[in-house]
Design an enzyme around this catalytic site. Structure first.
Site, PDB file in Angstrom:
ATOM      1  N   GLU A 158       4.587   5.628   3.873  1.00  0.00           N
ATOM      2  CA  GLU A 158       5.898   5.607   4.532  1.00  0.00           C
ATOM      3  C   GLU A 158       6.968   5.092   3.555  1.00  0.00           C
ATOM      4  O   GLU A 158       6.770   4.050   2.928  1.00  0.00           O
ATOM      5  CB  GLU A 158       5.808   4.667   5.746  1.00  0.00           C
ATOM      6  CG  GLU A 158       7.081   4.557   6.525  1.00  0.00           C
ATOM      7  CD  GLU A 158       6.923   3.623   7.724  1.00  0.00           C
ATOM      8  OE1 GLU A 158       5.779   3.315   8.125  1.00  0.00           O
ATOM      9  OE2 GLU A 158       7.955   3.210   8.254  1.00  0.00           O
ATOM     10  N   PHE A 209       3.454  -2.482   1.653  1.00  0.00           N
ATOM     11  CA  PHE A 209       2.535  -2.791   0.549  1.00  0.00           C
ATOM     12  C   PHE A 209       3.238  -3.796  -0.361  1.00  0.00           C
ATOM     13  O   PHE A 209       4.287  -3.507  -0.919  1.00  0.00           O
ATOM     14  CB  PHE A 209       2.224  -1.499  -0.213  1.00  0.00           C
ATOM     15  CG  PHE A 209       1.038  -1.590  -1.117  1.00  0.00           C
ATOM     16  CD1 PHE A 209      -0.151  -0.951  -0.786  1.00  0.00           C
ATOM     17  CD2 PHE A 209       1.090  -2.307  -2.302  1.00  0.00           C
ATOM     18  CE1 PHE A 209      -1.261  -1.023  -1.626  1.00  0.00           C
ATOM     19  CE2 PHE A 209      -0.007  -2.389  -3.150  1.00  0.00           C
ATOM     20  CZ  PHE A 209      -1.181  -1.735  -2.805  1.00  0.00           C
ATOM     21  N   VAL A 210       2.684  -4.989  -0.461  1.00  0.00           N
ATOM     22  CA  VAL A 210       3.339  -6.047  -1.252  1.00  0.00           C
ATOM     23  C   VAL A 210       2.315  -6.782  -2.118  1.00  0.00           C
ATOM     24  O   VAL A 210       1.274  -7.215  -1.625  1.00  0.00           O
ATOM     25  CB  VAL A 210       4.013  -7.099  -0.320  1.00  0.00           C
ATOM     26  CG1 VAL A 210       4.582  -8.256  -1.144  1.00  0.00           C
ATOM     27  CG2 VAL A 210       5.117  -6.471   0.527  1.00  0.00           C
ATOM     28  N   ILE A 211       2.624  -6.890  -3.402  1.00  0.00           N
ATOM     29  CA  ILE A 211       1.903  -7.829  -4.273  1.00  0.00           C
ATOM     30  C   ILE A 211       2.935  -8.902  -4.600  1.00  0.00           C
ATOM     31  O   ILE A 211       4.058  -8.583  -5.026  1.00  0.00           O
ATOM     32  CB  ILE A 211       1.401  -7.149  -5.574  1.00  0.00           C
ATOM     33  CG1 ILE A 211       0.428  -5.994  -5.258  1.00  0.00           C
ATOM     34  CG2 ILE A 211       0.754  -8.167  -6.520  1.00  0.00           C
ATOM     35  CD1 ILE A 211      -0.880  -6.388  -4.592  1.00  0.00           C
ATOM     36  N   ARG A 249      -0.257   7.322 -10.479  1.00  0.00           N
ATOM     37  CA  ARG A 249      -1.283   6.947 -11.461  1.00  0.00           C
ATOM     38  C   ARG A 249      -2.669   6.922 -10.807  1.00  0.00           C
ATOM     39  O   ARG A 249      -3.623   7.507 -11.314  1.00  0.00           O
ATOM     40  CB  ARG A 249      -0.921   5.580 -12.054  1.00  0.00           C
ATOM     41  CG  ARG A 249      -1.744   5.157 -13.204  1.00  0.00           C
ATOM     42  CD  ARG A 249      -1.139   3.996 -13.995  1.00  0.00           C
ATOM     43  NE  ARG A 249      -0.108   3.226 -13.358  1.00  0.00           N
ATOM     44  CZ  ARG A 249      -0.309   2.204 -12.527  1.00  0.00           C
ATOM     45  NH1 ARG A 249      -1.536   1.842 -12.236  1.00  0.00           N
ATOM     46  NH2 ARG A 249       0.700   1.543 -12.004  1.00  0.00           N
ATOM     47  N   LYS A 291       1.970  -6.482 -11.873  1.00  0.00           N
ATOM     48  CA  LYS A 291       1.668  -5.967 -13.223  1.00  0.00           C
ATOM     49  C   LYS A 291       0.393  -6.564 -13.813  1.00  0.00           C
ATOM     50  O   LYS A 291       0.275  -6.789 -15.014  1.00  0.00           O
ATOM     51  CB  LYS A 291       2.852  -6.170 -14.175  1.00  0.00           C
ATOM     52  CG  LYS A 291       4.099  -5.402 -13.715  1.00  0.00           C
ATOM     53  CD  LYS A 291       4.976  -4.982 -14.856  1.00  0.00           C
ATOM     54  CE  LYS A 291       6.160  -4.168 -14.385  1.00  0.00           C
ATOM     55  NZ  LYS A 291       5.925  -2.753 -14.306  1.00  0.00           N
ATOM     56  N   HIS A 335      -3.391  -5.557  -9.663  1.00  0.00           N
ATOM     57  CA  HIS A 335      -3.850  -5.830  -8.285  1.00  0.00           C
ATOM     58  C   HIS A 335      -3.384  -4.749  -7.305  1.00  0.00           C
ATOM     59  O   HIS A 335      -4.108  -4.390  -6.385  1.00  0.00           O
ATOM     60  CB  HIS A 335      -3.365  -7.204  -7.813  1.00  0.00           C
ATOM     61  CG  HIS A 335      -3.855  -8.303  -8.685  1.00  0.00           C
ATOM     62  ND1 HIS A 335      -5.203  -8.569  -8.853  1.00  0.00           N
ATOM     63  CD2 HIS A 335      -3.204  -9.185  -9.472  1.00  0.00           C
ATOM     64  CE1 HIS A 335      -5.347  -9.575  -9.705  1.00  0.00           C
ATOM     65  NE2 HIS A 335      -4.142  -9.961 -10.093  1.00  0.00           N
ATOM     66  N   GLY A 336      -2.142  -4.247  -7.519  1.00  0.00           N
ATOM     67  CA  GLY A 336      -1.631  -3.196  -6.638  1.00  0.00           C
ATOM     68  C   GLY A 336      -2.559  -1.981  -6.684  1.00  0.00           C
ATOM     69  O   GLY A 336      -2.926  -1.425  -5.645  1.00  0.00           O
ATOM     70  N   SER A 337      -2.963  -1.592  -7.892  1.00  0.00           N
ATOM     71  CA  SER A 337      -3.854  -0.429  -8.031  1.00  0.00           C
ATOM     72  C   SER A 337      -5.203  -0.705  -7.380  1.00  0.00           C
ATOM     73  O   SER A 337      -5.767   0.155  -6.701  1.00  0.00           O
ATOM     74  CB  SER A 337      -4.077  -0.112  -9.515  1.00  0.00           C
ATOM     75  OG  SER A 337      -2.842  -0.014 -10.159  1.00  0.00           O
TER      76      SER A 337
HETATM   77  C1  LIG Z   1       4.848   1.848   1.251  1.00  0.00           C
HETATM   78  C2  LIG Z   1       5.620   0.701   0.697  1.00  0.00           C
HETATM   79  O1  LIG Z   1       5.488  -0.432   1.131  1.00  0.00           O
HETATM   80  S1  LIG Z   1       6.708   1.026  -0.568  1.00  0.00           S
HETATM   81  C3  LIG Z   1       7.137  -0.572  -1.177  1.00  0.00           C
HETATM   82  C4  LIG Z   1       6.159  -1.062  -2.182  1.00  0.00           C
HETATM   83  N1  LIG Z   1       6.330  -2.481  -2.365  1.00  0.00           N
HETATM   84  C5  LIG Z   1       7.312  -3.017  -3.092  1.00  0.00           C
HETATM   85  O2  LIG Z   1       8.127  -2.348  -3.722  1.00  0.00           O
HETATM   86  C6  LIG Z   1       7.372  -4.521  -3.044  1.00  0.00           C
HETATM   87  C7  LIG Z   1       7.527  -5.173  -4.401  1.00  0.00           C
HETATM   88  N2  LIG Z   1       6.612  -4.633  -5.415  1.00  0.00           N
HETATM   89  C8  LIG Z   1       5.278  -4.813  -5.343  1.00  0.00           C
HETATM   90  O3  LIG Z   1       4.717  -5.340  -4.405  1.00  0.00           O
HETATM   91  C9  LIG Z   1       4.481  -4.320  -6.550  1.00  0.00           C
HETATM   92  O4  LIG Z   1       5.319  -4.273  -7.664  1.00  0.00           O
HETATM   93  C10 LIG Z   1       3.850  -2.911  -6.361  1.00  0.00           C
HETATM   94  C11 LIG Z   1       3.011  -2.873  -5.111  1.00  0.00           C
HETATM   95  C12 LIG Z   1       4.927  -1.835  -6.264  1.00  0.00           C
HETATM   96  C13 LIG Z   1       2.972  -2.652  -7.601  1.00  0.00           C
HETATM   97  O5  LIG Z   1       1.946  -3.633  -7.628  1.00  0.00           O
HETATM   98  P1  LIG Z   1       1.336  -4.173  -9.006  1.00  0.00           P
HETATM   99  O6  LIG Z   1       0.247  -5.105  -8.690  1.00  0.00           O
HETATM  100  O7  LIG Z   1       2.428  -4.666  -9.883  1.00  0.00           O
HETATM  101  O8  LIG Z   1       0.745  -2.810  -9.586  1.00  0.00           O
HETATM  102  P2  LIG Z   1      -0.168  -2.657 -10.880  1.00  0.00           P
HETATM  103  O9  LIG Z   1      -0.288  -3.942 -11.600  1.00  0.00           O
HETATM  104  O10 LIG Z   1      -1.408  -1.982 -10.482  1.00  0.00           O
HETATM  105  O11 LIG Z   1       0.710  -1.643 -11.743  1.00  0.00           O
HETATM  106  C14 LIG Z   1       2.050  -1.971 -12.102  1.00  0.00           C
HETATM  107  C15 LIG Z   1       2.263  -1.858 -13.613  1.00  0.00           C
HETATM  108  O12 LIG Z   1       1.547  -2.875 -14.291  1.00  0.00           O
HETATM  109  C16 LIG Z   1       0.767  -2.308 -15.328  1.00  0.00           C
HETATM  110  N3  LIG Z   1      -0.437  -3.133 -15.456  1.00  0.00           N
HETATM  111  C17 LIG Z   1      -1.536  -3.110 -14.681  1.00  0.00           C
HETATM  112  N4  LIG Z   1      -2.433  -4.018 -15.132  1.00  0.00           N
HETATM  113  C18 LIG Z   1      -1.853  -4.639 -16.162  1.00  0.00           C
HETATM  114  C19 LIG Z   1      -2.264  -5.675 -17.041  1.00  0.00           C
HETATM  115  N5  LIG Z   1      -3.427  -6.254 -16.929  1.00  0.00           N
HETATM  116  N6  LIG Z   1      -1.399  -6.063 -17.998  1.00  0.00           N
HETATM  117  C20 LIG Z   1      -0.184  -5.481 -18.142  1.00  0.00           C
HETATM  118  N7  LIG Z   1       0.261  -4.484 -17.341  1.00  0.00           N
HETATM  119  C21 LIG Z   1      -0.557  -4.076 -16.375  1.00  0.00           C
HETATM  120  C22 LIG Z   1       0.485  -0.911 -14.826  1.00  0.00           C
HETATM  121  O13 LIG Z   1       0.146  -0.018 -15.871  1.00  0.00           O
HETATM  122  C23 LIG Z   1       1.798  -0.546 -14.196  1.00  0.00           C
HETATM  123  O14 LIG Z   1       2.703  -0.174 -15.212  1.00  0.00           O
HETATM  124  P3  LIG Z   1       4.013   0.718 -14.921  1.00  0.00           P
HETATM  125  O15 LIG Z   1       4.875  -0.078 -13.960  1.00  0.00           O
HETATM  126  O16 LIG Z   1       4.624   0.871 -16.248  1.00  0.00           O
HETATM  127  O17 LIG Z   1       3.514   1.998 -14.305  1.00  0.00           O
END
Ligand SMILES: CC(=O)SCCNC(=O)CCNC(=O)[C@H](O)C(C)(C)COP(=O)(O)OP(=O)(O)OC[C@H]1O[C@@H](n2cnc3c(N)ncnc32)[C@H](O)[C@@H]1OP(=O)(O)O
Length: 374
Positions: free
Chosen positions: A238, A203-205, A250, A211, A214-216
């Site tokens: 996984e 899972f990658v954004i 969340r 933030k 989009h991940g959610s």
């Molecule tokens: C099964 C697996 O693959 S595990 C490995 C998962 N992948 C990775 O770790 C790779 C690198 N990371 C990523 O790809 C991403 O960071 C992910 C997938 C983990 C999260 O994706 P994101 O798009 O950043 O998630 P999302 O935006 O929905 O939420 C992240 C944070 O942003 C915050 N957020 C969401 N929308 C907004 C917004 N509009 N403005 C400010 N903050 C926001 C959320 O509240 C959350 O806050 P928190 O970190 O304090 O809990």
């Protein structure tokens, strides 16, 4: 030889990933998080001065072009062999199990799962078998190495894989923003011979778009597919990362809340095995994740719990900690074991309180006080 540091570079900082649109305009630039799979644990490149590596991806095909630039290279007489950046990186830029010259993929032909808008920008989530989009997948695999700790290439010809792609659409052009792969395992059930247990694997954004929610969005869209599919009995994740755990907690908590799990008549302490079993199956969450969400909701109600209910919550969490760490805990003598469990319980409670701060409050009905009995 001049200062040694000039010839040694951190690979993650040196490499820039650039996405370009069909007109050749730069869409975004970012660095990889991990390169240890490619350049070894130290993620270090040797033997060049002012080293700059760009991997330029052409949207929508994602065909990469590698550009390695430096001002000087160590001479052979120095006795140090410079890292063979071109050759080493090129091995991973394309999955060589995929036949070359596959028919290009027309992104417009990939089935759409969901469209949404954010900040006056338009996004879509597409769903495909990786083999149907082999021409893109052959280049996308390296992103799992770049961004997921322990990430690896998948076998795109295994029909049990599904890929979900997240694109931003601007002027009818598609810009990649993230993706997720899931593998469909068989799940045995007394009542169903064709039960499935999909597991979210990668899972990658992309970093510039994290933030923003989009991940959610992507996770919820995928879970909705699982919930609607009667063959899917349960879904799992996984080797999650800390950031993905936070996202999952969340999203799962909010979904359970909207499914009225926390107002269900049986949601009181101590939680009965029957209630846990009956409610969980509708959510399709694995037992541990379902219980985790319930424990978070109960922690949110902590102030309103009676002494007996607090004790039941403590026992619920401690019992789970014990079961999850059985092997290690059984090796300790009783006082040490109790100490360890108490410490782990306290840490768990603190973690839940932190998570709860970011969640929507429970409604009055969900967090209602115990009715006083006369
Ligand atoms: C099964 C697996 O693959 S595990 C490995 C998962 N992948 C990775 O770790 C790779 C690198 N990371 C990523 O790809 C991403 O960071 C992910 C997938 C983990 C999260 O994706 P994101 O798009 O950043 O998630 P999302 O935006 O929905 O939420 C992240 C944070 O942003 C915050 N957020 C969401 N929308 C907004 C917004 N509009 N403005 C400010 N903050 C926001 C959320 O509240 C959350 O806050 P928190 O970190 O304090 O809990």
């Amino acid at each position: 030889m001049s200062n040694l540091d000039e010839w040694v570079h951190n690979a993650n900082e040196c490499i820039t990933i650039v996405q370009k649109n069909e007109k050749g305009e730069i869409d975004c630039k970012f660095h990889p998080t991990f390169t240890y799979n490619i350049f070894g644990d130290s993620e270090v490149l040797y033997g060049y001065k002012n080293l700059n590596i760009e991997i330029q991806y052409a949207l929508p095909s994602m065909k990469p072009e590698l550009k390695v630039v430096y001002s000087d290279r160590l001479a052979p007489e120095s006795g140090v062999e410079p890292t063979n950046v071109d050759e080493t990186l090129s091995k991973y830029l394309r999955d060589d199990r995929v036949p070359e010259n596959l028919k290009p993929v027309n992104v417009h032909d990939i089935p759409v799962l969901e469209n949404y808008s954010f900040d006056e920008r338009n996004f879509c989530i597409l769903k495909s078998k990786p083999s149907d989009i082999g021409a893109i997948m052959q280049y996308l695999q390296i992103f799992s190495l770049f961004f997921i700790e322990g990430g690896s290439f998948i076998d795109i010809f295994d029909p049990k894989w599904t890929i979900y792609l997240l694109y931003e659409i601007n002027d009818e052009q598609y810009y990649l923003r993230g993706y997720c792969t899931a593998y469909n395992y068989y799940k045995w059930d007394k009542t169903k011979t064709d039960g499935e247990r999909p597991r979210i694997s990668q899972f990658v954004i992309l970093p510039p778009f994290q933030k923003e929610g989009h991940g959610s969005r992507l996770y919820n869209a995928i879970v909705n597919i699982f919930l609607q599919d009667s063959k899917v009995l349960e879904f799992s994740v996984e080797d999650s990362s800390e950031a993905f755990d936070a996202l999952r907690d969340r999203c799962d908590f909010q979904r359970l809340k909207s499914m009225n799990i926390f107002t269900s008549p049986g949601f009181h302490l101590p939680l009965s095995k029957e209630w846990l079993h009956s409610q969980r199956s509708a959510t399709k969450l694995p037992p541990r994740q379902f219980l985790r969400c319930c424990e978070i909701a109960l922690t949110m109600k902590l102030k309103n719990l009676t002494l007996l209910e607090r004790k039941a919550l403590r026992l619920l969490i401690k019992e789970r900690i014990f079961r999850q760490n059985l092997d290690v805990l059984l090796q300790l003598d009783r006082p040490d074991r109790l100490d360890k469990i108490q410490g782990a319980y306290q840490n768990q409670l603190d973690e839940y309180k932190k998570i709860a701060k970011k969640l929507p409050k429970l409604s009055k009905q969900e967090s209602r006080k115990r009715q006083k009995t006369k």
